[in-house]
Design an enzyme around this catalytic site. Structure first.
Site, PDB file in Angstrom:
ATOM      1  N   ASP A  28       0.861  -1.177   0.000  1.00  0.00           N
ATOM      2  CA  ASP A  28       0.000   0.000   0.000  1.00  0.00           C
ATOM      3  C   ASP A  28       0.896   1.226   0.000  1.00  0.00           C
ATOM      4  OD1 ASP A  28      -0.210   1.239   3.050  1.00  0.00           O
ATOM      5  OD2 ASP A  28       0.078  -0.928   3.102  1.00  0.00           O
ATOM      6  N   ASP A 118      -9.806   2.459   7.131  1.00  0.00           N
ATOM      7  CA  ASP A 118      -8.612   2.644   7.958  1.00  0.00           C
ATOM      8  C   ASP A 118      -9.024   3.136   9.345  1.00  0.00           C
ATOM      9  OD1 ASP A 118      -6.191   3.450   9.109  1.00  0.00           O
ATOM     10  OD2 ASP A 118      -5.339   3.968   7.160  1.00  0.00           O
ATOM     11  N   GLU A 120      -7.576   3.783  12.603  1.00  0.00           N
ATOM     12  CA  GLU A 120      -6.401   3.997  13.442  1.00  0.00           C
ATOM     13  C   GLU A 120      -6.518   5.350  14.125  1.00  0.00           C
ATOM     14  OE1 GLU A 120      -2.604   5.024  11.411  1.00  0.00           O
ATOM     15  OE2 GLU A 120      -3.661   4.383   9.593  1.00  0.00           O
TER      16      GLU A 120
END
Length: 221
Positions: A28, A118, A120
Site C-alpha cells: 500500500d 482505515d 487507526e
C-alpha cells in the site's frame, strides 16, 4: 448480505493465495505511480496493491485513484483501495465519505476489489458508541452498493477507538497492521472478535521496489 459478502471475499482471497504457493506479497502506498512502475512492481513479484483513495482531510485522493487505474492497466490482478476517514465536524458522515470515494471511482471508469476502512488513532472522539456508529455507517454504505468492505486496524487502535469488547464487525475481513518484520500471523493478538486476520501489514515506510515508498503486506498460502 453478510454471508454473501464473506463468501465473495474468500473466493477472491483463495484465488489470490492459490496462485502463489509461498503466499502473496502486496503493497500500500500514496505516491503517484505510473503504468510502467506498476508493471515493474508486478515483475518484482507484487501480487496485490492497495492505494489510498480518500484522505483524512475529507477529500478524494485523485493520486490514489490514478494509481488504481494504472494498476489495472499494468495487469495487476488484485487491486483494492483504502479510505482514511475524516473525523472533523465539517466532513460528512462515514457513509457519505464512502459514497464519495466509490462515486469517484465509478465516475472515472475504474473499480477496486475491497474498500478497506482505515481505523487507526487520529482525531477520533472518545465516545466508543458514536465511533462504532460512524464505522457501521461506512460499512452499511459499502454493502448497500454491493462493494466488498474490510477493516484495517490493530489491537491498540481498536481498543482506543471502539473498545476491545466490540465484535460487531468481526464478520468482515481484517487487514492487521503490526510492524513486526515477520511475514506471518505468528504475533497476532486477537481483538474485536477476529480469530485471525486476512492480511498482515508487516513493515511500513520502506523503500520498496521500482522506486516506490511503501508499506509491505502479506497474505500467507
Amino acid at each position: 448480505m453478510e454471508t454473501n459478502h464473506a463468501m465473495k471475499f474468500l473466493l477472491a482471497l483463495f484465488a489470490l493465495v492459490g496462485a502463489v504457493s509461498a503466499g502473496a506479497d502486496g503493497l500500500d502506498f500514496i505516491q503517484a505511480t505510473s503504468v510502467a512502475t506498476m508493471q515493474c512492481l508486478r515483475n518484482n513479484g507484487i501480487s496485490f496493491v492497495i492505494p489510498r483513495i480518500f484522505t483524512s482531510l475529507g477529500t478524494i485522493d485523485q493520486t490514489g485513484i490514478n494509481n488504481v487505474k494504472n494498476a489495472h492497466a499494468a495487469g495487476i490482478s488484485y487491486i483494492d483501495g483504502y479510505l482514511f476517514p475524516c473525523l472533523a465536524t465539517r466532513c460528512g458522515s462515514g457513509g457519505q465519505q464512502v459514497k464519495e470515494a466509490l462515486d469517484a471511482l465509478a465516475s472515472q471508469g475504474t473499480k477496486i476489489g475491497t474498500i478497506w476502512l482505515d481505523i487507526e488513532r487520529l482525531a477520533w472522539p472518545a465516545n466508543h458508541v458514536s465511533n462504532r456508529a460512524f464505522i457501521q455507517s461506512m460499512v452499511n454504505e459499502a454493502q448497500a452498493r454491493k462493494q466488498l468492505v474490510g477493516i484495517y486496524s490493530n489491537y491498540y487502535n481498536w481498543q482506543d477507538i471502539v473498545g476491545l469488547d466490540y465484535t460487531g464487525l468481526s464478520h468482515l475481513p481484517l487487514w492487521w497492521a503490526e510492524y513486526d518484520g515477520e511475514k506471518d500471523f505468528g504475533k497476532y493478538r486477537s481483538f474485536g472478535g477476529w480469530a485471525k486476520p486476512n492480511i498482515h501489514q508487516w513493515a511500513g515506510d520502506q523503500a520498496g521496489p521500482c522506486g516506490v515508498s511503501v508499506d509491505w503486506n502479506f497474505i500467507p498460502a
